[in-house]
Design a protein around this motif. Structure first.
Motif, PDB file in Angstrom:
ATOM      1  N   CYS A   1     -41.428  24.319 -38.384  1.00 48.02           N
ATOM      2  CA  CYS A   1     -41.830  22.769 -38.710  1.00 48.02           C
ATOM      3  C   CYS A   1     -42.454  22.852 -40.013  1.00 48.02           C
ATOM      4  O   CYS A   1     -42.056  21.644 -40.656  1.00 48.02           O
ATOM      5  N   SER A   2     -43.372  23.633 -40.452  1.00 47.36           N
ATOM      6  CA  SER A   2     -43.841  23.540 -41.507  1.00 47.36           C
ATOM      7  C   SER A   2     -43.105  23.556 -42.766  1.00 47.36           C
ATOM      8  O   SER A   2     -43.218  22.851 -43.785  1.00 47.36           O
ATOM      9  N   MET A   3     -42.048  24.594 -42.547  1.00 47.15           N
ATOM     10  CA  MET A   3     -40.892  24.666 -43.625  1.00 47.15           C
ATOM     11  C   MET A   3     -40.310  23.240 -43.709  1.00 47.15           C
ATOM     12  O   MET A   3     -40.039  22.726 -44.821  1.00 47.15           O
ATOM     13  N   LEU A   4     -39.715  22.759 -42.787  1.00 45.07           N
ATOM     14  CA  LEU A   4     -39.081  21.646 -42.867  1.00 45.07           C
ATOM     15  C   LEU A   4     -39.863  20.324 -43.318  1.00 45.07           C
ATOM     16  O   LEU A   4     -39.280  19.588 -44.233  1.00 45.07           O
ATOM     17  N   LYS A   5     -40.956  20.460 -42.965  1.00 43.03           N
ATOM     18  CA  LYS A   5     -42.137  19.407 -43.603  1.00 43.03           C
ATOM     19  C   LYS A   5     -42.298  19.365 -44.945  1.00 43.03           C
ATOM     20  O   LYS A   5     -42.069  18.647 -45.849  1.00 43.03           O
ATOM     21  N   ASP A   6     -42.370  20.636 -45.428  1.00 45.68           N
ATOM     22  CA  ASP A   6     -42.645  20.960 -46.717  1.00 45.68           C
ATOM     23  C   ASP A   6     -41.204  20.914 -47.883  1.00 45.68           C
ATOM     24  O   ASP A   6     -41.058  20.543 -48.900  1.00 45.68           O
ATOM     25  N   ALA A   7     -40.001  20.986 -47.046  1.00 45.57           N
ATOM     26  CA  ALA A   7     -38.869  20.720 -47.481  1.00 45.57           C
ATOM     27  C   ALA A   7     -38.413  19.426 -47.964  1.00 45.57           C
ATOM     28  O   ALA A   7     -37.783  19.099 -49.042  1.00 45.57           O
ATOM     29  N   SER A   8     -38.865  18.649 -47.460  1.00 46.24           N
ATOM     30  CA  SER A   8     -39.070  16.863 -47.860  1.00 46.24           C
ATOM     31  C   SER A   8     -39.662  16.639 -49.050  1.00 46.24           C
ATOM     32  O   SER A   8     -39.646  15.430 -49.495  1.00 46.24           O
ATOM     33  N   LYS A   9     -40.696  17.479 -49.503  1.00 47.37           N
ATOM     34  CA  LYS A   9     -41.804  17.492 -50.550  1.00 47.37           C
ATOM     35  C   LYS A   9     -40.897  17.534 -51.937  1.00 47.37           C
ATOM     36  O   LYS A   9     -40.148  18.378 -51.986  1.00 47.37           O
ATOM     37  N   SER A  10     -41.272  16.948 -53.059  1.00 47.49           N
ATOM     38  CA  SER A  10     -41.034  17.308 -54.323  1.00 47.49           C
ATOM     39  C   SER A  10     -42.072  18.427 -54.727  1.00 47.49           C
ATOM     40  O   SER A  10     -42.923  18.715 -54.033  1.00 47.49           O
ATOM     41  N   ASP A  11     -41.625  18.874 -55.859  1.00 48.55           N
ATOM     42  CA  ASP A  11     -42.248  20.102 -56.336  1.00 48.55           C
ATOM     43  C   ASP A  11     -43.790  19.647 -56.945  1.00 48.55           C
ATOM     44  O   ASP A  11     -44.704  20.557 -56.586  1.00 48.55           O
ATOM     45  N   THR A  12     -43.897  18.423 -57.226  1.00 53.61           N
ATOM     46  CA  THR A  12     -45.298  18.000 -57.484  1.00 53.61           C
ATOM     47  C   THR A  12     -45.948  17.890 -56.278  1.00 53.61           C
ATOM     48  O   THR A  12     -47.140  18.254 -56.222  1.00 53.61           O
TER      49      THR A  12
ATOM     50  N   GLU B   1     -49.281   9.487 -54.696  1.00 51.34           N
ATOM     51  CA  GLU B   1     -48.854   9.446 -53.341  1.00 51.34           C
ATOM     52  C   GLU B   1     -47.423   9.562 -53.214  1.00 51.34           C
ATOM     53  O   GLU B   1     -46.734   8.938 -53.934  1.00 51.34           O
ATOM     54  N   GLU B   2     -46.895  10.385 -52.386  1.00 58.97           N
ATOM     55  CA  GLU B   2     -45.405  10.472 -52.259  1.00 58.97           C
ATOM     56  C   GLU B   2     -45.220  10.333 -50.767  1.00 58.97           C
ATOM     57  O   GLU B   2     -45.732  10.684 -49.969  1.00 58.97           O
ATOM     58  N   THR B   3     -44.073   9.240 -50.577  1.00 60.65           N
ATOM     59  CA  THR B   3     -43.969   8.742 -49.308  1.00 60.65           C
ATOM     60  C   THR B   3     -42.274   9.012 -48.953  1.00 60.65           C
ATOM     61  O   THR B   3     -41.460   9.270 -49.819  1.00 60.65           O
TER      62      THR B   3
END
Length: 176
Positions: free
Chosen positions: A29-40, A93-95
């Motif tokens: 779940c944590s990996m899936l959550k981080d997968a949606s984030k940009s490198d920044t 902020e990233e949404t």
């Protein structure tokens, strides 16, 4: 024929399997959550950011080595939800789908001798000193002090201060 301790062994194996499944579920779940984030958005405190294109709603940024001329910002704090940053910090902020996936507080990381563009709506961006959009040049970077009086009043036209870690940036005309 039954062997002594078989039940205990089966229970131990089942318990280990249950723990392994739980660990995989949480990390997945944590990996899936981080997968949606940009490198920044995946940056950690102390990492540095280059602003490629500033925008109030959709900035283009990338992590860079802090010694790079284009390392305009240093990550001062990382949060999962919107938080007030310190006065000298810029918020990022990233949404995704209307929800915040990352919220960073960024401190200036200006380089002595480099020039930057400053915009109230988009923040700071590294530019060539000869560029028409250059707003200021960093005349001096003073580590370990957060005191505008450390700047030479004869050459500096303004200053920026970061309180943690203490840094004073003495600023002047980009063409001078």
């Amino acid at each position: 024929m039954k062997f002594a301790g078989t039940r205990t062994l089966v229970r131990l194996v089942l318990a280990l399997v249950a723990v392994a499944v739980a660990v995989l579920a949480v990390s997945g779940c944590s990996m899936l959550k981080d997968a949606s984030k940009s490198d920044t958005a995946k940056s950690k405190v102390g990492d540095c950011i280059n602003v490629i294109e500033g925008s109030a709603t959709d900035s283009k940024t990338t992590p860079v080595d802090c010694s790079d001329q284009k390392a305009v910002y240093k990550v001062a704090a990382v949060y999962d939800k919107k938080t007030d940053c310190k006065e000298e910090e810029t918020s990022y902020e990233e949404t995704l789908n209307g929800g915040t996936t990352a919220f960073l507080c960024l401190s200036p990381n200006f380089k002595e001798g480099a020039c930057y563009n400053e915009s109230p709506s988009t923040g700071y961006k590294y530019v060539a000193c000869t560029a028409p959009e250059a707003s200021f040049k960093v005349l001096k970077r003073i580590e370990g002090q957060d005191d505008e009086f450390a700047c030479d009043a004869n050459t500096a036209t303004s200053f920026r201060i970061v309180h943690d870690p203490k840094t004073t940036f003495c600023l002047g005309n980009p063409k001078g």
